[in-house]
Design a protein around this motif. Sequence first.
Motif, PDB file in Angstrom:
ATOM      1  N   VAL A 153       0.831  -1.202   0.000  1.00  0.00           N
ATOM      2  CA  VAL A 153       0.000   0.000   0.000  1.00  0.00           C
ATOM      3  C   VAL A 153       0.871   1.259   0.000  1.00  0.00           C
ATOM      4  N   PHE A 154       2.066   1.158   0.590  1.00  0.00           N
ATOM      5  CA  PHE A 154       2.977   2.304   0.594  1.00  0.00           C
ATOM      6  C   PHE A 154       3.405   2.620  -0.843  1.00  0.00           C
ATOM      7  N   PRO A 155       3.727   3.881  -1.121  1.00  0.00           N
ATOM      8  CA  PRO A 155       4.213   4.217  -2.471  1.00  0.00           C
ATOM      9  C   PRO A 155       5.537   3.517  -2.757  1.00  0.00           C
ATOM     10  N   PRO A 156       5.734   3.062  -3.986  1.00  0.00           N
ATOM     11  CA  PRO A 156       6.972   2.358  -4.330  1.00  0.00           C
ATOM     12  C   PRO A 156       8.198   3.249  -4.148  1.00  0.00           C
ATOM     13  N   VAL A 157       9.301   2.642  -3.768  1.00  0.00           N
ATOM     14  CA  VAL A 157      10.545   3.388  -3.548  1.00  0.00           C
ATOM     15  C   VAL A 157      10.998   4.083  -4.826  1.00  0.00           C
ATOM     16  N   GLU A 158      10.842   3.403  -5.963  1.00  0.00           N
ATOM     17  CA  GLU A 158      11.265   3.978  -7.243  1.00  0.00           C
ATOM     18  C   GLU A 158      10.496   5.270  -7.542  1.00  0.00           C
ATOM     19  N   PHE A 159       9.194   5.259  -7.214  1.00  0.00           N
ATOM     20  CA  PHE A 159       8.375   6.459  -7.449  1.00  0.00           C
ATOM     21  C   PHE A 159       8.840   7.600  -6.548  1.00  0.00           C
ATOM     22  N   ILE A 160       9.100   7.301  -5.287  1.00  0.00           N
ATOM     23  CA  ILE A 160       9.537   8.337  -4.345  1.00  0.00           C
ATOM     24  C   ILE A 160      10.879   8.920  -4.777  1.00  0.00           C
ATOM     25  N   ASN A 161      11.799   8.046  -5.175  1.00  0.00           N
ATOM     26  CA  ASN A 161      13.134   8.505  -5.578  1.00  0.00           C
ATOM     27  C   ASN A 161      13.089   9.365  -6.835  1.00  0.00           C
ATOM     28  N   SER A 162      12.061   9.172  -7.664  1.00  0.00           N
ATOM     29  CA  SER A 162      11.932   9.980  -8.878  1.00  0.00           C
ATOM     30  C   SER A 162      11.424  11.388  -8.585  1.00  0.00           C
ATOM     31  N   LEU A 163      10.885  11.588  -7.373  1.00  0.00           N
ATOM     32  CA  LEU A 163      10.314  12.891  -7.023  1.00  0.00           C
ATOM     33  C   LEU A 163      11.345  13.814  -6.386  1.00  0.00           C
ATOM     34  N   VAL A 164      12.020  13.325  -5.354  1.00  0.00           N
ATOM     35  CA  VAL A 164      12.972  14.145  -4.592  1.00  0.00           C
ATOM     36  C   VAL A 164      14.084  13.253  -4.060  1.00  0.00           C
ATOM     37  N   ASP A 165      15.225  13.878  -3.745  1.00  0.00           N
ATOM     38  CA  ASP A 165      16.281  13.154  -3.031  1.00  0.00           C
ATOM     39  C   ASP A 165      15.796  12.923  -1.600  1.00  0.00           C
ATOM     40  N   ASN A 166      15.940  11.713  -1.124  1.00  0.00           N
ATOM     41  CA  ASN A 166      15.347  11.403   0.173  1.00  0.00           C
ATOM     42  C   ASN A 166      15.971  10.152   0.775  1.00  0.00           C
ATOM     43  N   PHE A 167      15.677   9.912   2.043  1.00  0.00           N
ATOM     44  CA  PHE A 167      15.861   8.594   2.646  1.00  0.00           C
ATOM     45  C   PHE A 167      14.718   8.372   3.632  1.00  0.00           C
ATOM     46  N   ILE A 168      14.293   7.135   3.737  1.00  0.00           N
ATOM     47  CA  ILE A 168      13.198   6.769   4.645  1.00  0.00           C
ATOM     48  C   ILE A 168      13.698   5.675   5.574  1.00  0.00           C
ATOM     49  N   LEU A 169      13.650   5.935   6.861  1.00  0.00           N
ATOM     50  CA  LEU A 169      14.026   4.944   7.863  1.00  0.00           C
ATOM     51  C   LEU A 169      12.736   4.400   8.483  1.00  0.00           C
ATOM     52  N   TYR A 170      12.377   3.200   8.068  1.00  0.00           N
ATOM     53  CA  TYR A 170      11.110   2.591   8.503  1.00  0.00           C
ATOM     54  C   TYR A 170      11.417   1.238   9.125  1.00  0.00           C
ATOM     55  N   LYS A 171      11.266   1.134  10.439  1.00  0.00           N
ATOM     56  CA  LYS A 171      11.583  -0.099  11.157  1.00  0.00           C
ATOM     57  C   LYS A 171      10.436  -0.466  12.092  1.00  0.00           C
ATOM     58  N   GLY A 178       1.990   1.216  12.957  1.00  0.00           N
ATOM     59  CA  GLY A 178       1.025   2.301  12.821  1.00  0.00           C
ATOM     60  C   GLY A 178       1.629   3.517  12.150  1.00  0.00           C
ATOM     61  N   ASP A 179       2.939   3.497  11.898  1.00  0.00           N
ATOM     62  CA  ASP A 179       3.593   4.592  11.165  1.00  0.00           C
ATOM     63  C   ASP A 179       3.443   4.352   9.663  1.00  0.00           C
ATOM     64  N   PHE A 180       3.244   5.420   8.931  1.00  0.00           N
ATOM     65  CA  PHE A 180       3.136   5.273   7.473  1.00  0.00           C
ATOM     66  C   PHE A 180       3.651   6.540   6.801  1.00  0.00           C
ATOM     67  N   TYR A 181       3.987   6.406   5.503  1.00  0.00           N
ATOM     68  CA  TYR A 181       4.388   7.559   4.693  1.00  0.00           C
ATOM     69  C   TYR A 181       3.597   7.539   3.396  1.00  0.00           C
ATOM     70  N   TRP A 182       3.454   8.702   2.802  1.00  0.00           N
ATOM     71  CA  TRP A 182       2.576   8.855   1.626  1.00  0.00           C
ATOM     72  C   TRP A 182       3.147   9.928   0.715  1.00  0.00           C
ATOM     73  N   PHE A 183       3.119   9.692  -0.597  1.00  0.00           N
ATOM     74  CA  PHE A 183       3.620  10.652  -1.579  1.00  0.00           C
ATOM     75  C   PHE A 183       2.628  10.767  -2.735  1.00  0.00           C
ATOM     76  N   PHE A 184       2.607  11.961  -3.318  1.00  0.00           N
ATOM     77  CA  PHE A 184       1.761  12.209  -4.495  1.00  0.00           C
ATOM     78  C   PHE A 184       2.407  13.338  -5.301  1.00  0.00           C
ATOM     79  N   GLU A 185       2.215  13.325  -6.595  1.00  0.00           N
ATOM     80  CA  GLU A 185       2.805  14.349  -7.459  1.00  0.00           C
ATOM     81  C   GLU A 185       1.765  14.891  -8.425  1.00  0.00           C
TER      82      GLU A 185
END
Length: 364
Positions: A153-171, A178-185
Amino acid sequence: MKTLSTCYENMLKLITFTSSEEFESNSKSNELLVIQILSQLTDPATLNHVISDIRVLFPKTKITGSYVEEYIQYHDYDNRKVWLFFTFITSNEQNLDVTLINSACKFCELAKFHNKELQLLYSRLTENSALIESFNRQMTDSLQYASRIQNAVFPPVEFINSLVDNFILYKPMQYISGDFYWFFEKGNKVYFALGDCTGHGVPGALMSILGITCLNEISSIFKIYDAFSASDVLNQLRKMIKSAMHQTGKAGEMLDGMDIAFCILDKGTLQLEYAGAYIPLYVVRNGELTEYTSDRMPIGVYPRDNISFKLNTIKLEPGDMLYISTDGYADQTGGALGKKYLKKYFKQLLQSISQKDLHEQKRM
């Protein structure tokens, strides 16, 4: 002359001593053992029960033609085994009284009976342990499968990387979180959010799916209208969560909801909009950290949920680092005293790593 009669697993064995000195010498050897229970009686209640039965069967008394002396000794063997010993001593060469021998045999049967009880208890414990292991394996398999669903359900890593330089630490602590992240363009704008739902594990994960679903529905409005600000998104999200959870503010209702930070980044103008519900935004510029505080109200039912979320508009500069994080990192415990890491040290960490490569920042 003294005669030692030994009953060992229902077998009678006569040992004759020629003198009291010889008797005393052999008394210290294993041959003096009359009855030896070979079961591991580690349960105090069972052990006391057996001892009580021994005293009923063999009271400390004189029997015709024989002098009976009893010994009950306890030995800790390898910190596991408790051995019981029982001794009969006769004052002449005559055989022990038949009643005494029969009692000894009955005692051996009694010991075997208690041993069977222990074996049955051990068998049940083994069965229960197997059931627990099976249940744990099923739960683990189920959580791992739920993790795959949540990650899908989370946005694919490839899609996120195509938007902005980033890193996501999800453990996640328990496979799912209950933690989640969401991206849209849309066009030159990137919409992104970080949420922290009430509850851990399965309850939190269910709420995270609801949060992502609501944001996806709100994003459909972006495709038609471009007038939604970051605070508008949180206001709309709050209405949808309250509606989905049937929250009206009445006593006894579910109070579940989420904390969230929502941002809209215009990549052309480097203008950032931020609105937050208990999750702040950190901007590090040239090694200096600026914290943009969030509203102290959640997404969900709340006494002041008629108040709009505050909108922060920030003009970014090239090289600025943006950080948003749930409280999971700062709340981590460690060290000799097991204390929390704390928000103060978390902000110091962000300052110290802000100039490093993103991959290195994630490792730290």
